[in-house]
Design a protein around this motif. Structure first.
Motif, PDB file in Angstrom:
ATOM      1  N   THR A  27       0.832  -1.202   0.000  1.00 22.10           N
ATOM      2  CA  THR A  27       0.000   0.000   0.000  1.00 22.10           C
ATOM      3  C   THR A  27       0.867   1.253   0.000  1.00 22.10           C
ATOM      4  O   THR A  27       0.604   2.206  -0.741  1.00 22.10           O
ATOM      5  N   GLU A  28       1.904   1.226   0.812  1.00 26.37           N
ATOM      6  CA  GLU A  28       2.821   2.362   0.895  1.00 26.37           C
ATOM      7  C   GLU A  28       3.528   2.605  -0.447  1.00 26.37           C
ATOM      8  O   GLU A  28       3.622   3.746  -0.913  1.00 26.37           O
ATOM      9  N   LEU A  29       4.001   1.537  -1.067  1.00 24.96           N
ATOM     10  CA  LEU A  29       4.678   1.674  -2.359  1.00 24.96           C
ATOM     11  C   LEU A  29       3.717   2.172  -3.441  1.00 24.96           C
ATOM     12  O   LEU A  29       4.080   3.020  -4.263  1.00 24.96           O
ATOM     13  N   ASN A  30       2.489   1.655  -3.444  1.00 20.89           N
ATOM     14  CA  ASN A  30       1.507   2.106  -4.425  1.00 20.89           C
ATOM     15  C   ASN A  30       1.165   3.579  -4.234  1.00 20.89           C
ATOM     16  O   ASN A  30       0.988   4.313  -5.205  1.00 20.89           O
ATOM     17  N   ALA A  31       1.070   4.010  -2.980  1.00 21.82           N
ATOM     18  CA  ALA A  31       0.768   5.415  -2.695  1.00 21.82           C
ATOM     19  C   ALA A  31       1.873   6.317  -3.218  1.00 21.82           C
ATOM     20  O   ALA A  31       1.605   7.395  -3.769  1.00 21.82           O
ATOM     21  N   GLN A  42      11.803  11.889  -6.751  1.00 18.80           N
ATOM     22  CA  GLN A  42      11.299  11.796  -5.377  1.00 18.80           C
ATOM     23  C   GLN A  42      10.620  10.446  -5.146  1.00 18.80           C
ATOM     24  O   GLN A  42      10.778   9.842  -4.081  1.00 18.80           O
ATOM     25  N   LYS A  43       9.873   9.997  -6.132  1.00 19.17           N
ATOM     26  CA  LYS A  43       9.217   8.691  -6.025  1.00 19.17           C
ATOM     27  C   LYS A  43      10.255   7.584  -5.883  1.00 19.17           C
ATOM     28  O   LYS A  43      10.100   6.673  -5.067  1.00 19.17           O
ATOM     29  N   MET A  44      11.328   7.683  -6.680  1.00 13.24           N
ATOM     30  CA  MET A  44      12.382   6.666  -6.611  1.00 13.24           C
ATOM     31  C   MET A  44      13.054   6.680  -5.238  1.00 13.24           C
ATOM     32  O   MET A  44      13.301   5.620  -4.661  1.00 13.24           O
ATOM     33  N   GLU A  45      13.337   7.860  -4.721  1.00 14.10           N
ATOM     34  CA  GLU A  45      13.992   7.964  -3.414  1.00 14.10           C
ATOM     35  C   GLU A  45      13.109   7.408  -2.305  1.00 14.10           C
ATOM     36  O   GLU A  45      13.573   6.667  -1.435  1.00 14.10           O
ATOM     37  N   LYS A  46      11.824   7.762  -2.323  1.00 11.88           N
ATOM     38  CA  LYS A  46      10.909   7.254  -1.297  1.00 11.88           C
ATOM     39  C   LYS A  46      10.746   5.741  -1.404  1.00 11.88           C
ATOM     40  O   LYS A  46      10.703   5.048  -0.402  1.00 11.88           O
TER      41      LYS A  46
END
Length: 83
Positions: A27-31, A42-46
């Motif tokens: 869920t966290e990764l999909n968000a 930013q998406k890659m870093e998170k």
């Protein structure tokens, strides 16, 4: 996931545990992926932070050799993502 299982030589129990970890963070990764306010970088870093958490948790049931193999996969995998 299959590449990781094969590369690490996981037992069936370890495979199930790793799948549970990825599922717990799904869920966290999909968000992160769907957050339009974040740049691609930013998406890659998170995502990397979440994956680092998964890896840290997985270290509790992986052998030291499997952890080393996972570390060795890091370089080529990151290069693949950038293409």
């Amino acid at each position: 996931m299959d590449r990781l299982v094969e590369a690490l030589g996981l037992t069936d129990q370890q495979k199930a545990q790793l799948q549970d970890l990825f599922k717990a963070h799904e869920t966290e990764l999909n968000a992160i992926r769907q957050d339009a306010s974040l740049t691609k970088e930013q998406k890659m870093e998170k995502s990397k932070l979440v994956l680092a958490t998964i890896k840290q948790q997985a270290a509790s049931f992986l052998t030291p050799e499997q952890v080393q193999k996972w570390d060795a996969l890091k370089g080529p995998h990151q290069g693949h993502q950038k293409q």
